[in-house]
Design a protein around this motif. Structure first.
Motif, PDB file in Angstrom:
ATOM      1  N   GLY A   1       0.807  -1.210   0.000  1.00 10.76           N
ATOM      2  CA  GLY A   1       0.000   0.000   0.000  1.00 10.76           C
ATOM      3  C   GLY A   1       0.837   1.256   0.000  1.00 10.76           C
ATOM      4  N   VAL A   2       1.915   1.269   0.795  1.00 10.77           N
ATOM      5  CA  VAL A   2       2.790   2.449   0.819  1.00 10.77           C
ATOM      6  C   VAL A   2       3.442   2.646  -0.545  1.00 10.77           C
ATOM      7  N   GLY A   3       3.830   1.558  -1.207  1.00  6.78           N
ATOM      8  CA  GLY A   3       4.400   1.675  -2.553  1.00  6.78           C
ATOM      9  C   GLY A   3       3.411   2.270  -3.538  1.00  6.78           C
ATOM     10  N   ARG A   4       2.134   1.843  -3.433  1.00  7.26           N
ATOM     11  CA  ARG A   4       1.107   2.396  -4.312  1.00  7.26           C
ATOM     12  C   ARG A   4       0.909   3.882  -4.040  1.00  7.26           C
ATOM     13  N   LEU A   5       0.962   4.287  -2.760  1.00  5.50           N
ATOM     14  CA  LEU A   5       0.827   5.702  -2.416  1.00  5.50           C
ATOM     15  C   LEU A   5       1.977   6.517  -3.010  1.00  5.50           C
ATOM     16  N   HIS A   6       3.202   6.021  -2.878  1.00  5.21           N
ATOM     17  CA  HIS A   6       4.349   6.741  -3.438  1.00  5.21           C
ATOM     18  C   HIS A   6       4.214   6.895  -4.953  1.00  5.21           C
TER      19      HIS A   6
END
Length: 404
Positions: free
Chosen positions: A36-41
């Motif tokens: 999820g954090v990768g998708r946000l970045h």
């Protein structure tokens, strides 16, 4: 700049990205964790090249997600959920609510009003570790007190002799040891002096051992009202269970105290905090944990006082003005500052005079203690800002004149 609102949840988070004009650039739902954090970045990278151009609003000030956002270089604002609910009314007066809508509200909030909110503090890892230990320790203390209250209530129902024997100190190792051997009046009358003495010695008592043994023996063998054997046995099972829980909590609290003291003594601010009257290892660690160690977090002493909850609030309307105690506050920090003020009166002549002067002007005990804690927080801010230890003559030279 772009503005990101994150409505976090346990399994997933809703995200909304706005530009400076408030137009929606992107929105969606991301899972919790690395993916999820990768998708946000990736979502943010489509609209901003520099992480410093990204402002994030989220109703959270700690945790892995917040740590990842701060580590990426974003400017993260932790928004109080109560404040966020009031901002929601600006967008919809119908009372409608949704997770994507809350994400947009948070993005709009940091776009238009971020100057009225705090960025997530840049505390050191050591300060965060102290906070984790201090909060866990305090939570266990509160949990033990609830169990002690339940034990006292149970003993009053069928075993008043135990309360008289233990003098109300039901959380000590001595009390747990005696009640473990004699959870009912019947078992209490069977205890001998030698057995009670061995139990007290094993619990760590070294002074007045014989006198304390006689006191407990006489109280347990004194005449008292009796419940039926069946009822007393049932109550005894309850007492035995609670005693095991209290004894275990006391043991764990002691272990956490050792770890907390070790961490606190290794912090650079510990020497300054310990120099202030009334702050020992545990209370000093709690104060440091809740205030944090980011030197830029508080603009001045007033900001630190407001955060501690010791500064009063005013409500003015027309010709009416009322000064009230601050209710919305960090409960753990307010509790620590209150205990700090109470302890400081015995360690600092200036603190005692300040408290007495407040009482002489008509303040109640609690009002005077809150005022004293407010003053102590200001002194702490000055000591930390100037990197100097506490001095009694300097700390109270002006405040006593102001009170008078």
């Amino acid at each position: 700049m772009i503005f990101v609102g994150i409505d976090w949840a346990e399994a997933h988070h809703d995200v909304c990205v706005l530009d400076q004009e408030g137009r929606v650039l992107a929105k969606g739902r991301m899972p919790d964790g690395v993916q999820g954090v990768g998708r946000l970045h990736a979502m943010v990278a489509e609209h901003a090249e520099d992480p410093g151009e990204v402002v994030v609003g989220i109703e959270l000030d700690r945790g892995l997600l917040v740590g990842a956002l701060v580590g990426a270089g974003y400017r993260v604002y932790a928004i109080n959920p109560f404040a966020a609910s009031r901002y929601r009314d600006r967008h919809a007066t119908s009372g409608a609510k949704s997770d994507p809508g809350d994400a947009k509200v948070l993005a709009d909030l940091v776009r238009t009003d971020r100057q009225n909110h705090r960025e997530v503090a840049g505390d050191t890892d050591l300060a965060e570790a102290i906070k984790v230990l201090a909060r866990a320790h305090q939570s266990l203390v509160w949990t033990r007190q609830r169990q002690v209250n339940q034990l006292r209530s149970t003993l009053r129902e069928f075993y008043p002799g135990a309360l008289a024997a233990l003098k109300g100190d039901l959380s000590s190792h001595e009390a747990c040891s005696v009640l473990g051997m004699a959870p009912t009046p019947q078992w209490g009358r069977r205890l001998t002096r030698s057995r009670i003495r061995r139990s007290l010695a094993a619990s760590g008592r070294t002074r007045n051992l014989d006198r304390r043994t006689d006191q407990i023996y006489e109280a347990l063998h004194a005449p008292q009202l009796q419940a039926s054997p069946v009822l007393a046995e049932a109550y005894g099972q309850v007492v035995g269970s609670i005693v095991v829980v209290i004894d275990g909590l006391t043991h764990q609290i002691g272990q956490l105290e050792e770890q907390l003291e070790e961490r606190f003594e290794g912090h650079p601010d510990a020497e300054i905090l310990r120099s202030l009257p009334g702050l020992g290892l545990i209370l000093g660690a709690r104060v440091l944990a809740e205030f944090g160690d980011d030197p830029t977090r508080y603009a001045d002493a007033r900001a630190r006082r407001c955060y501690s909850g010791s500064a009063p609030i005013t409500r003015a309307s027309g010709t009416r003005l009322v000064v009230l105690a601050r209710v919305a506050r960090n409960r753990r920090l307010a509790d620590a500052c209150y205990l700090w003020a109470f302890s400081a009166m015995n360690a600092s002549p200036g603190a005692r005079r300040y408290y007495d002067a407040r009482r002489a002007r008509g303040a109640t005990h609690h009002q005077a203690l809150r005022a004293l804690s407010n003053r102590l927080v200001g002194i702490l801010h000055g000591c930390l800002r100037n990197r100097r230890a506490y001095r009694e003559d300097v700390a109270w030279s002006h405040s006593l004149q102001a009170v008078a």
